[in-house]
Write a protein that holds these residues in place. Structure first.
Motif, short mmCIF file in Angstrom:
data_model
loop_
_atom_site.label_atom_id
_atom_site.label_comp_id
_atom_site.label_asym_id
_atom_site.label_seq_id
_atom_site.Cartn_x
_atom_site.Cartn_y
_atom_site.Cartn_z
N HIS A 26 5.00 2.38 3.61
CA HIS A 26 4.86 1.78 4.94
C HIS A 26 5.69 0.51 5.02
N SER A 64 0.84 -1.21 0.00
CA SER A 64 0.00 0.00 0.00
C SER A 64 0.87 1.25 0.00
N ILE A 65 0.56 2.19 -0.91
CA ILE A 65 1.28 3.45 -1.04
C ILE A 65 0.27 4.59 -1.06
N GLU A 66 0.57 5.65 -0.31
CA GLU A 66 -0.31 6.81 -0.29
C GLU A 66 0.31 7.91 -1.15
N LEU A 67 -0.43 8.35 -2.19
CA LEU A 67 0.06 9.37 -3.11
C LEU A 67 -0.67 10.68 -2.86
N ALA A 68 0.05 11.79 -3.02
CA ALA A 68 -0.55 13.12 -2.87
C ALA A 68 0.16 14.07 -3.80
N ALA A 70 4.90 10.43 -2.18
CA ALA A 70 4.47 9.06 -1.92
C ALA A 70 4.87 8.68 -0.50
N THR A 71 3.94 8.12 0.23
CA THR A 71 4.21 7.64 1.60
C THR A 71 4.21 6.12 1.58
#
Length: 276
Positions: A22, A6-10, A19-20
């Motif tokens: 985990h 899982s990657i969080e994009l903003a 990109a965050t």
């Protein structure tokens, strides 16, 4: 793997995206290095990738042990009277490290029970005080974990002088001079709670104390006898002196108020009248 999928994009701006990533929560302590790929596209279906895509990006991270903690659940500053014992203990909660740990006192008068454990858990701090002289003491319990961390728990103790302690009120007497006076009790102990031999005396012959020896805690019966003075009517006082080896004497002052005896005669009664 090291990274979760899982990657969080903003979007930062029209040309920048953050990109965050985990990491897996089960990673052991250590260093991890590698790379991951970022694929940039001109459309949602990624039918038209950006030239140069995918882009490999390196990562280098270090997992350190959780900080070792040792938190007392109450104050570790203690007070006791010389010769006395402390029955209460203070719990210390060990946290942070998941490895084995030890709790080692730095002074012989401190106890740590249990002296070892593994992962989060408590130990208790207790003190061995009966043999300590009066004064102020400071030391610590050193908690060490298997991953090399150390926490120190400070411990302080004040040993105070031992004294007699009255556990009842002080008797005082009011009576008619020459009439019998009932005895009254006086209870006492040592403030360290240790049974100890004692002796007692009075500073005046008219104040009787029974018994005059014993072991604390005790009760003495005090009884004035004005005839042993002899005492005139009025106010008088005398001391009961409590003594014990190594303990300051305790003087307990007793008051006696004697009222003079008075002579009274019955008032004659006269009845007037006769048979009707």
């Amino acid at each position: 793997g090291v990274l979760l999928p899982s990657i969080e994009l903003a979007a930062v701006d029209s040309r920048t995206v953050s990109a965050t990533l985990h990491t897996k929560p089960t990673l052991a302590v250590g260093r991890y290095a590698g790379e991951f790929s970022v694929r940039l596209c001109n459309d949602i279906a990624c039918a038209s990738p950006v030239p140069g895509s995918p882009v490999p990006l390196p990562y280098d991270l270090t997992v350190t042990p959780a900080p070792l903690t040792a938190v007392p659940q109450a104050s570790t500053s203690f007070t006791v009277h010389r010769g006395g014992a402390l029955g209460a203990t203070v719990a210390v909660q060990v946290g942070g490290s998941t490895t084995a740990w030890t709790a080692t006192p730095s002074a012989a008068w401190i106890r740590a029970t249990p002296g070892s454990g593994s992962g989060p858990g408590p130990f208790n701090i207790g003190l061995d005080t009966p043999a300590l002289a009066e004064g102020h003491y400071e030391s610590e319990v050193v908690v060490r974990s298997g991953d090399g961390q150390t926490v120190r728990v400070p411990v302080s103790l004040d040993v105070l002088p031992t004294q007699f302690q009255l556990t009842s009120g002080v008797p005082s007497f009011n009576a008619i001079n020459g009439a019998p006076i009932a005895a009254q009790p006086l209870s006492f102990a040592l403030d360290n709670g240790v049974p100890t031999a004692w002796s007692a005396s009075t500073t005046a012959a008219w104040l009787l104390a029974t018994p005059t020896t014993g072991t604390t805690p005790s009760i003495i019966s005090l009884q004035p006898d004005p005839a042993r003075g002899p005492l005139a009517s009025g106010s008088h006082q005398a001391d009961l002196v409590l003594a014990s080896n190594g303990v300051p004497n305790r003087n307990v002052t007793t008051q006696l108020a004697l009222a003079p005896a008075t002579l009274s005669t019955p008032t004659p009664t006269l009845t007037l009248g006769g048979p009707k």
